[in-house]
Design a protein around this motif. Structure first.
Motif, short mmCIF file in Angstrom:
data_model
loop_
_atom_site.label_atom_id
_atom_site.label_comp_id
_atom_site.label_asym_id
_atom_site.label_seq_id
_atom_site.Cartn_x
_atom_site.Cartn_y
_atom_site.Cartn_z
N THR A 437 0.81 -1.08 -0.01
CA THR A 437 -0.09 -0.08 -0.09
C THR A 437 0.79 1.15 0.06
OG1 THR A 437 -1.71 -1.19 1.32
CG2 THR A 437 -1.79 1.27 1.16
N THR A 438 0.42 2.31 -1.01
CA THR A 438 1.23 3.47 -0.98
C THR A 438 0.15 4.63 -0.52
OG1 THR A 438 2.67 2.95 -2.67
CG2 THR A 438 2.29 4.99 -2.31
N ILE A 439 0.41 5.14 0.79
CA ILE A 439 -0.30 6.25 1.09
C ILE A 439 0.26 7.63 0.84
CG2 ILE A 439 -1.32 7.22 3.39
CD1 ILE A 439 -1.17 4.56 4.58
N MET A 440 -0.79 8.40 0.12
CA MET A 440 -0.32 9.75 -0.42
C MET A 440 -1.60 10.76 0.30
SD MET A 440 0.19 8.95 -4.25
CE MET A 440 1.41 7.79 -4.83
N LEU A 441 -1.04 11.88 0.77
CA LEU A 441 -2.01 12.86 1.21
C LEU A 441 -1.16 14.25 0.55
CD1 LEU A 441 -3.99 13.86 3.39
CD2 LEU A 441 -2.09 14.42 5.15
N PHE A 442 -2.25 14.88 -0.13
CA PHE A 442 -2.10 15.89 -0.77
C PHE A 442 -2.62 17.30 -0.49
CE2 PHE A 442 -1.17 12.62 -4.00
CZ PHE A 442 -0.12 12.69 -3.82
N LEU A 444 -4.54 20.22 -1.70
CA LEU A 444 -4.72 20.70 -3.09
C LEU A 444 -4.54 22.26 -3.06
CD1 LEU A 444 -7.59 18.20 -4.36
CD2 LEU A 444 -5.12 18.02 -4.83
N ALA A 445 -4.96 22.93 -2.14
CA ALA A 445 -4.87 24.49 -2.11
C ALA A 445 -3.52 24.94 -2.61
CB ALA A 445 -5.26 24.92 -0.82
N ALA A 446 -2.69 24.09 -2.22
CA ALA A 446 -1.05 24.77 -2.11
C ALA A 446 -0.34 23.77 -3.33
CB ALA A 446 -0.27 24.50 -1.01
N ASP A 447 -0.96 22.48 -3.83
CA ASP A 447 -0.17 21.76 -4.44
C ASP A 447 -1.08 20.98 -5.43
OD1 ASP A 447 1.57 20.01 -5.96
OD2 ASP A 447 1.49 18.45 -3.92
N VAL A 448 -1.75 21.65 -6.39
CA VAL A 448 -2.63 21.14 -7.25
C VAL A 448 -2.26 20.15 -8.22
CG1 VAL A 448 -2.57 22.54 -9.37
CG2 VAL A 448 -4.93 21.62 -8.60
N GLY A 449 -0.75 19.89 -8.29
CA GLY A 449 -0.30 18.92 -9.32
C GLY A 449 0.08 17.85 -8.38
N GLU A 450 -0.22 17.66 -7.13
CA GLU A 450 0.20 16.55 -6.36
C GLU A 450 1.42 15.86 -6.31
OE1 GLU A 450 -4.14 14.03 -6.21
OE2 GLU A 450 -3.37 14.71 -8.43
N GLN A 451 2.24 16.81 -6.08
CA GLN A 451 3.66 16.61 -6.22
C GLN A 451 4.31 16.29 -4.91
OE1 GLN A 451 5.17 15.96 -9.25
NE2 GLN A 451 3.15 16.16 -9.72
N ARG A 452 3.73 16.78 -3.71
CA ARG A 452 4.43 16.51 -2.56
C ARG A 452 3.56 15.88 -1.57
NH1 ARG A 452 4.82 21.99 -4.12
NH2 ARG A 452 3.16 22.70 -2.55
N ASN A 453 3.95 14.55 -1.09
CA ASN A 453 3.21 13.84 -0.30
C ASN A 453 3.66 14.03 0.91
OD1 ASN A 453 2.11 11.47 1.04
ND2 ASN A 453 3.25 9.96 -0.03
N LEU A 454 2.31 14.50 1.86
CA LEU A 454 2.58 14.89 3.19
C LEU A 454 1.91 13.84 4.19
CD1 LEU A 454 0.97 18.66 2.48
CD2 LEU A 454 3.38 17.76 2.57
N ALA A 455 1.80 12.66 3.70
CA ALA A 455 1.37 11.64 4.67
C ALA A 455 2.17 11.44 6.06
CB ALA A 455 1.08 10.26 3.69
N LYS A 456 3.40 11.44 5.79
CA LYS A 456 4.20 11.11 6.91
C LYS A 456 4.21 12.60 8.00
CE LYS A 456 7.55 7.95 4.98
NZ LYS A 456 8.68 7.48 4.56
N GLU A 457 3.85 13.69 7.30
CA GLU A 457 3.96 14.96 8.22
C GLU A 457 2.64 14.99 8.83
OE1 GLU A 457 5.19 18.35 6.05
OE2 GLU A 457 6.12 16.92 4.67
N HIS A 458 1.36 14.49 8.41
CA HIS A 458 0.10 14.61 9.10
C HIS A 458 -0.62 13.20 9.19
CE1 HIS A 458 0.50 18.94 8.57
NE2 HIS A 458 0.79 18.62 7.29
N PRO A 459 -0.05 12.31 10.10
CA PRO A 459 -0.66 10.95 10.29
C PRO A 459 -1.92 10.98 10.99
CG PRO A 459 0.98 11.42 11.91
CD PRO A 459 1.12 12.45 10.86
N GLU A 460 -2.44 12.17 11.88
CA GLU A 460 -3.70 12.20 12.22
C GLU A 460 -4.59 12.48 11.12
OE1 GLU A 460 -2.17 16.25 11.78
OE2 GLU A 460 -1.26 14.34 12.12
N ILE A 461 -4.25 13.31 10.11
CA ILE A 461 -5.24 13.66 9.09
C ILE A 461 -5.26 12.49 8.16
CG2 ILE A 461 -5.55 15.15 7.01
CD1 ILE A 461 -4.27 17.31 8.41
N VAL A 462 -4.27 11.66 7.96
CA VAL A 462 -4.44 10.22 7.12
C VAL A 462 -5.58 9.49 7.77
CG1 VAL A 462 -3.22 8.20 6.48
CG2 VAL A 462 -2.10 10.61 6.10
#
Length: 498
Positions: A437-442, A444-462
């Motif tokens: 499994t690959t978990i990706m969190l974006f 979209l307000a700052a990164d509409v191109g979905e280039q920066r995966n923020l999953a590790k930085e925000h585990p609670e949001i994930v």
């Protein structure tokens, strides 16, 4: 040219919306409302596989679309407009029914000429609802919600139908004997290419051309739409114009043709734009502008693998077949002088899934509370009466109907499961589910191109989003309704005697 009865057909869609006035309670079955005078008309122009970046008003510098651009300058652009699936059939089911495809059983990829299911006629479509209010209704183009007579447009609320019943690269009757892919050579030799695909063109339920001459199909769809508008100008009407292209193979008439295959896709989009111009001119010349809504959008993102035969997702990631924004965020322009603010832009979340309840609201009518749908009334967003969308979340399903993500506000979560075969190259067959499994969190307000995966930085949001998407999907699955299925033939399962 000849006529044949057929049990498998498809449609292409062009989408445009119009606002309605009046009051009626609509409860699952159409009920004619006597006072239909003055209700707005609706035209939905729906293209196939057109990317977010394939219109001048959405940033294209190579494709000229003056007529759609004018619609945008006189109407409203929607920049966060979503479709419910990254492929044809489930996307169209969502538009017509206001439901996630899984709720109406149309989520398992696309239908083919040999498919034995279709959209259940018991479902309430946009056409069903409007016809119940006294509207004249017509579908021209790609249907792709069932090609058997029981599931064609006239069984789903439309008074008439003219089009290719499924994708234009599918062959009647069993999808055999066609080229594997379109090619530059076939574009260069259009006269030979028209015989490479045995796509049927049907009128109501009868084949009238086999194979369809796809060089002129976009124009002929428009001819029918223009004639229908003229015929029904004195009564409320709904036209669903669903173009078969720019889905491959690509064709245009001689007066729009450039033999250079590098310009194939551009030619097709610019030809569609010219035909949109014909529809808009007809509406204006008949003095119907003040009483008509037109919506232009696409069924999913561009088919990028076909390069100069495919489109562009602009700033978005990936394209058709993916749950990235390029697969499901599509260009959308809505036009309605005096009802939709001219030259405006809406960046709020909205989608084709919201069209049925929104149209119902614009007609001051109601949908039956007994039939659960997932769409929301966003009419105030269309008319500019509000600047904030009540839609705060959106579920992402794969092209085969598997739950893969959710958007909530600016956050988008994707949980992508890889095939095990791709992870066993080393010979280790004891791979945990989490490894697959690959978990990706974006954001979209700052990164509409979905280039920066923020999953590790925000585990609670994930965790919060993952829990919510499972909760929503579970409710949809529990309340899912059956598709139409072709009845089994007597003794079909019995073996023939030796």
């Amino acid at each position: 040219m000849f006529a044949i009865r057929i049990s498998a057909f498809s449609v292409i869609i062009v989408t445009t919306l119009f606002s309605l006035i009046g009051s009626v309670n609509f409860g699952g079955q159409s009920s004619l409302y006597a006072d239909s005078v003055g209700r707005p008309n609706f035209v939905i122009i729906f293209t196939d596989d057109q990317g977010y970046g394939d219109l001048g008003c959405f940033g294209s510098t190579t494709i000229k679309t003056p007529h759609i651009d004018k619609m945008a300058s006189e109407g409203r652009r929607f920049t966060s407009f979503m479709v419910a699936s990254p492929v044809c059939t489930p996307s169209r089911a969502a538009l017509m029914t206001g439901c996630y495809p899984k709720r109406v059983g149309m989520h398992h990829h696309v239908l083919f000429p040999q498919s034995t299911i279709g959209l259940n006629p018991d479902e309430v479509t946009i056409a069903d609802h409007l016809r119940g209010l006294g509207y004249a209704t017509a579908c021209y183009g790609k249907w792709h919600l069932g090609h058997h007579p029981e599931t064609l447009p006239r069984q789903n609320g439309f008074d008439e139908y003219f089009g290719i019943p499924y994708s234009n690269d599918m062959n009647h009757p069993d999808n055999k004997g066609k080229p594997r892919i379109p090619s530059d050579q076939l574009w260069t030799d259009q006269s030979t290419a028209i015989n490479q695909w045995n796509a049927p063109l049907i009128l109501n339920e009868t084949i009238v051309e086999l194979p369809a001459d796809q060089r002129t199909i976009t124009r002929r769809y428009t001819d029918h739409a223009v004639d229908f508008i003229k015929t029904h100008q004195d009564e409320p009407f709904f036209v669903y114009l669903a173009h078969s292209m720019p889905h491959i193979p690509l064709y245009v008439p001689a007066d729009a043709y450039d033999p250079n295959p590098e310009n194939a896709y551009t030619c097709v989009i610019e030809h569609i734009d010219a035909e949109v111009g014909r529809v808009m001119t007809t509406i204006k010349e008949l003095n119907l502008s003040d009483n008509t809504y037109v919506i232009f959008t696409s069924d999913n993102g561009p088919w990028l693998q076909f390069k100069n035969h495919g489109g562009s997702a602009g700033p978005l990631r990936e394209g058709k077949g993916t749950t990235f924004e390029g697969g499901q965020r599509v260009p959308c322009v809505m036009w309605g002088p005096g009802r939709i603010p001219a030259g405006s832009q809406c960046n709020e979340l909205m989608g084709t899934i919201d069209m049925l309840p929104t149209i119902a609201a614009l007609t001051n009518s109601t949908l039956s509370p007994d039939r659960k749908i997932d769409g929301m009334d966003l009419s105030a967003l269309v008319t500019g009466e509000t600047t904030e969308s009540p839609r705060r979340e959106f579920i992402h399903y794969t092209s085969h109907g598997d739950l893969e993500g959710i958007r909530q506000g600016k956050w988008k979560l994707l949980v992508k499961r890889r095939k095990k075969a791709n992870n066993h190259a080393s010979g280790d067959k004891k791979v945990s589910p989490e490894t697959l499994t690959t978990i990706m969190l974006f954001d979209l307000a700052a990164d509409v191109g979905e280039q920066r995966n923020l999953a590790k930085e925000h585990p609670e949001i994930v965790e919060k989003l993952r829990k919510r998407m499972i909760e929503l999907d579970s409710e949809i699955e529990a309340g899912a309704r059956p598709t139409w299925k072709m009845p089994s033939k007597p003794n079909a399962d019995k073996k023939a005697p030796n």
